[in-house]
Enzyme design. Sequence first.
Site, PDB file in Angstrom:
ATOM      1  N   LEU A 231       0.004  -3.679   6.573  1.00 30.08           N
ATOM      2  CA  LEU A 231       1.308  -3.012   6.504  1.00 30.08           C
ATOM      3  C   LEU A 231       2.195  -3.692   5.466  1.00 30.08           C
ATOM      4  CD1 LEU A 231       3.374  -0.951   7.613  1.00 30.08           C
ATOM      5  CD2 LEU A 231       4.079  -2.703   9.259  1.00 30.08           C
ATOM      6  N   ILE A 232       2.688  -2.894   4.531  1.00 33.51           N
ATOM      7  CA  ILE A 232       3.771  -3.321   3.657  1.00 33.51           C
ATOM      8  C   ILE A 232       5.034  -2.652   4.194  1.00 33.51           C
ATOM      9  CG2 ILE A 232       4.714  -3.320   1.307  1.00 33.51           C
ATOM     10  CD1 ILE A 232       2.161  -5.021   1.628  1.00 33.51           C
ATOM     11  N   GLN A 237       7.607  -0.797  -0.233  1.00 35.07           N
ATOM     12  CA  GLN A 237       6.487   0.086  -0.559  1.00 35.07           C
ATOM     13  C   GLN A 237       6.661   0.703  -1.948  1.00 35.07           C
ATOM     14  OE1 GLN A 237       6.050   2.836   2.738  1.00 35.07           O
ATOM     15  NE2 GLN A 237       5.455   1.209   4.158  1.00 35.07           N
ATOM     16  N   GLY A 240       3.470  -2.060  -5.543  1.00 35.59           N
ATOM     17  CA  GLY A 240       2.196  -2.692  -5.879  1.00 35.59           C
ATOM     18  C   GLY A 240       1.807  -3.865  -4.999  1.00 35.59           C
ATOM     19  N   GLY A 242       0.647  -3.855  -1.884  1.00 34.61           N
ATOM     20  CA  GLY A 242      -0.596  -3.612  -1.157  1.00 34.61           C
ATOM     21  C   GLY A 242      -1.810  -3.981  -1.991  1.00 34.61           C
ATOM     22  N   GLU A 265     -11.677  -1.485   9.242  1.00 38.47           N
ATOM     23  CA  GLU A 265     -11.800  -0.768  10.509  1.00 38.47           C
ATOM     24  C   GLU A 265     -11.031   0.541  10.426  1.00 38.47           C
ATOM     25  OE1 GLU A 265     -10.088  -1.270  15.055  1.00 38.47           O
ATOM     26  OE2 GLU A 265     -10.433  -3.065  13.849  1.00 38.47           O
TER      27      GLU A 265
END
Length: 408
Positions: A231-232, A237, A240, A242, A265
């Site tokens: 999670l960012i 968000q 960049g 992530g 997952e």
Amino acid sequence: MAGLTAMEKKLAEYKCNTNEAIQLKLVRFPEDLEDDNTTFNPEYSHQVFGDDEVAFGYKGLKILLYYIAGNLSTLFRIEYTSKVNEKFDCVEADDVESKIREIIPPGFCTNTDDFVSLLEKEVNFKPFGMLLHTYSVHNEEAGEDITYQIYKADMTCPGFREYHERLQTFLMWFIETASFIDVDDERWNYFLVFEKYNKDGATLFATVGYMTVYNYYVYPDKTRPRVSQMLILPPFQGEGHGAQLLETVHRYYMSSPTVLDITAEDPSENYIKLRDFVLVKLCQDMLCFSPGNLMQGFSQEMVMEAQQKLKINKQHTRRVYEILRLRATDMGDAEQSRSYRLDVKRRLIGPYKKKQRELAKMRRCLRPEELTNQLNQIDLNMQHEQLEESFQQLVSDYRRVLERLAQA
């Protein structure tokens, strides 16, 4: 009946959309508390308030969840202009406070003065764990480069367990199927992103986002790290972070001889696109992915090198190959375009061929009327249409990866 309808209309006024009612903040300065520009709302609240994402019994409901930007000390307060049981008998308002208390850890503030006094101590907060990577992003509004750092932490870091309890509450608002992990399991790794910023001449740190990775055992002596949560936080968000986080985590595990490969997952579509970008970036300069080799087709050499050097599994390596081959292909050239299309469709057709094998078994086993029923469900023309649609969507996704790569 008319009276009941009027009552229903009246009660409907006391329904609040919890995605709008919940107001989140990451607070750096006291003035942020009154600044609407620092407020953001959840994408989801169904895990706390049910599938309708509604709280009943209030007008003008505000559920304030304010976090100090670095250590995430929390202010929790509920405000409303009117409550249903002040106006009606036999109708009870939802216990909003209890629902929120189920997911936020104890020790939060309930009044602003206590929260502001904690904010003054934020200068003492430092990131947890081992520094892995530092990078900067140019901020147009501030007209300067802002520095970010990525750390690896675990539960042995003093204060990290309590910090993580506060951090993981954001999952409930921004990941659709989120759940809290068992932090007592030592096979979890935690990767954290922080922004460095200045306040009254001191350097402080703000939480940007994080990732959890579980280290699965692979017989006889390997591990397979699996990304579980990533999670960012919304204010960061689209900048960049992530990609920086995922690449840093990949590079961390690449250096370990005991790691077999890295997986995820139940990855979301957005995560898959992000992973495509990061893995293509890592692979593009390898000799086995040179334009000449790409035009020869997907090879075992690509699989071996990506797995041994970059800890990328065969399935992900195949996507990397298809993206890089698209870049190397002149789609305006009929022969090159046809060759690329057939190469990708040969992979995509796998599930359809499986259906055909099942059909061959049916021909041997089913009575004519049963076979006709099954054949009606397997329309070959429809399969061709679906295959073409899948191919076009894939090429569209791949082009976006290549566009982002060109700008990186």
